[in-house]
Design an enzyme around this catalytic site. Structure first.
Site, PDB file in Angstrom:
ATOM      1  N   GLU A  65     -14.033 -24.551 -20.033  1.00 21.83           N
ATOM      2  CA  GLU A  65     -14.503 -25.919 -19.897  1.00 21.83           C
ATOM      3  C   GLU A  65     -13.586 -26.845 -20.682  1.00 21.83           C
ATOM      4  OE1 GLU A  65     -18.766 -27.105 -20.480  1.00 21.83           O
ATOM      5  OE2 GLU A  65     -17.910 -28.303 -22.125  1.00 21.83           O
ATOM      6  N   TYR A 108     -18.592 -34.455 -17.658  1.00 18.51           N
ATOM      7  CA  TYR A 108     -18.914 -35.761 -17.063  1.00 18.51           C
ATOM      8  C   TYR A 108     -19.559 -36.586 -18.153  1.00 18.51           C
ATOM      9  CZ  TYR A 108     -20.978 -38.743 -13.280  1.00 18.51           C
ATOM     10  OH  TYR A 108     -21.328 -39.749 -12.409  1.00 18.51           O
ATOM     11  N   ARG A 165     -29.041 -32.588 -15.893  1.00 24.45           N
ATOM     12  CA  ARG A 165     -29.734 -33.858 -16.092  1.00 24.45           C
ATOM     13  C   ARG A 165     -28.912 -34.764 -17.002  1.00 24.45           C
ATOM     14  NH1 ARG A 165     -34.709 -34.487 -20.018  1.00 24.45           N
ATOM     15  NH2 ARG A 165     -32.886 -34.452 -21.408  1.00 24.45           N
ATOM     16  N   ASP A 197     -27.918 -35.715 -21.351  1.00 26.65           N
ATOM     17  CA  ASP A 197     -28.644 -36.033 -22.579  1.00 26.65           C
ATOM     18  C   ASP A 197     -29.487 -37.289 -22.380  1.00 26.65           C
ATOM     19  OD1 ASP A 197     -27.460 -33.890 -23.877  1.00 26.65           O
ATOM     20  OD2 ASP A 197     -25.762 -35.087 -24.572  1.00 26.65           O
ATOM     21  N   ALA A 215     -32.840 -31.884 -13.627  1.00 22.19           N
ATOM     22  CA  ALA A 215     -31.703 -31.296 -12.914  1.00 22.19           C
ATOM     23  C   ALA A 215     -32.146 -30.667 -11.604  1.00 22.19           C
ATOM     24  CB  ALA A 215     -31.016 -30.260 -13.800  1.00 22.19           C
ATOM     25  N   TYR A 249     -30.438 -21.989 -21.443  1.00 15.92           N
ATOM     26  CA  TYR A 249     -30.470 -22.127 -22.897  1.00 15.92           C
ATOM     27  C   TYR A 249     -31.050 -20.877 -23.552  1.00 15.92           C
ATOM     28  CZ  TYR A 249     -29.644 -27.002 -21.716  1.00 15.92           C
ATOM     29  OH  TYR A 249     -29.099 -28.157 -21.203  1.00 15.92           O
ATOM     30  N   LYS A 301     -36.054 -24.354 -11.435  1.00 15.90           N
ATOM     31  CA  LYS A 301     -34.771 -25.001 -11.121  1.00 15.90           C
ATOM     32  C   LYS A 301     -33.936 -24.120 -10.195  1.00 15.90           C
ATOM     33  CE  LYS A 301     -31.838 -25.498 -14.571  1.00 15.90           C
ATOM     34  NZ  LYS A 301     -31.204 -26.086 -15.787  1.00 15.90           N
ATOM     35  N   GLN A 316     -25.749 -22.398 -22.478  1.00 19.47           N
ATOM     36  CA  GLN A 316     -25.366 -23.171 -23.657  1.00 19.47           C
ATOM     37  C   GLN A 316     -24.720 -22.201 -24.641  1.00 19.47           C
ATOM     38  OE1 GLN A 316     -24.197 -25.555 -25.432  1.00 19.47           O
ATOM     39  NE2 GLN A 316     -25.890 -26.967 -24.998  1.00 19.47           N
TER      40      GLN A 316
END
Length: 287
Positions: free
Chosen positions: A12, A44, A102, A104, A117, A139, A159, A170
């Site tokens: 990333e 993003y 989604r 922060d 999300a 997470y 989801k 994460q």
């Protein structure tokens, strides 16, 4: 229980803010691409603040470097028209992989048309069916807003039901915590491949950011080397690279689906880690 899909090793990066030049980021990419990851994702900015740079960089990864580019997409503060335009930009640039988030949330008034999300993922599937490969976040130590790990896992299962192809975790610093979480996820029917998120702790300030941003547990081993070497930049970097290397080797030896390295645009750190694990990654790709 692990999935039988092909092992993946991914990176990333983040784009420059606003209208700042992407030249230095391309210099970083020149180095990262030489290590032959399976894909590179581009973050993003909050509220889409780096949207133009995200599209440019992920397009460059896909078209210039001939590597899979994954575009992060957050929906906080966005409406359907905004998201629709972003998706069209990606398709026009031959990008077909998205990490749907989604984003922060400072206040509920920031939400816009999308509250979760899962709603963003459903919208992407509605607009483009299976044209995009969709990644989603998970997470291992629960989402900061969840009341419990069990609730967070049920939310994750919900989801995933909207069409998630794979998950990216994460960051975490304790592999045992990750595998305990993974066992619980599999036990409730979450079957998507999971990329385990690893961030090298190469400065004392990094560890504070990790705790602040995602609440990851910090093992005593990490605290010790941060306390010991935190004021010595060179020693701290060595310790952080050694720990990240050990963490990745252990993850792979225990059958992880893949490793997602949060590079923080530090090409030299990634080079050092890659040198340590290159033979292992090569072996995993053959198996």
């Amino acid at each position: 229980m692990q999935n039988s899909h092909k092992f993946s090793y991914t990176y990333e990066i983040f784009p420059p803010k606003g209208s700042l030049s992407t030249a230095s980021t391309y210099s970083t990419l020149d180095t990262l691409v030489s290590f032959e990851p399976d894909s590179i994702s581009v973050t993003y900015g909050a509220g889409g603040s780096s949207r133009v740079n995200t599209v440019e960089l992920v397009s460059g990864i896909q078209n210039k470097y001939r590597l899979t580019g994954v575009a992060h997409l957050t929906c906080v503060g966005s409406d359907k028209a905004n998201i629709r335009n972003f998706l069209a930009d990606l398709r026009a640039n031959n990008v077909s992989s998205i990490l749907a988030l989604r984003g922060d949330l400072k206040d509920k008034s920031d939400l816009g048309e999308f509250h979760f999300a899962s709603e963003l993922i459903a919208f992407i599937r509605q607009e483009y069916a299976d044209e995009f490969k969709i990644f989603a976040a998970c997470y291992p130590e629960k989402h900061p807003e969840a009341n419990s790990l069990e609730q967070d896992l049920q939310n994750l299962k919900h989801k995933c039901s909207f069409g998630v192809d794979a998950l990216i975790s994460q960051l975490f610093l304790d592999n045992d915590i990750y595998f305990e979480w993974l066992e619980k996820a599999r036990s409730i029917g979450i079957s998507q491949p999971v990329m385990a998120g690893v961030m090298p702790i190469v400065s004392a300030s990094t560890i504070e950011k990790v705790v602040e941003l995602c609440g990851a547990s910090v093992p005593k081993r990490v605290r010790r080397f941060v306390d010991k070497f935190g004021n010595n930049a060179a020693a701290m970097k060595e310790a952080g690279i050694a720990y990240a290397t050990e963490q990745i080797v252990d993850l792979i030896s225990r059958g992880v689906d893949g490793v997602h390295l949060y590079t923080m645009n530090q090409a030299d750190t990634v080079r050092r880690i890659d040198n340590n694990i290159r033979c292992i990654i090569h072996d995993m790709r053959k198996s």
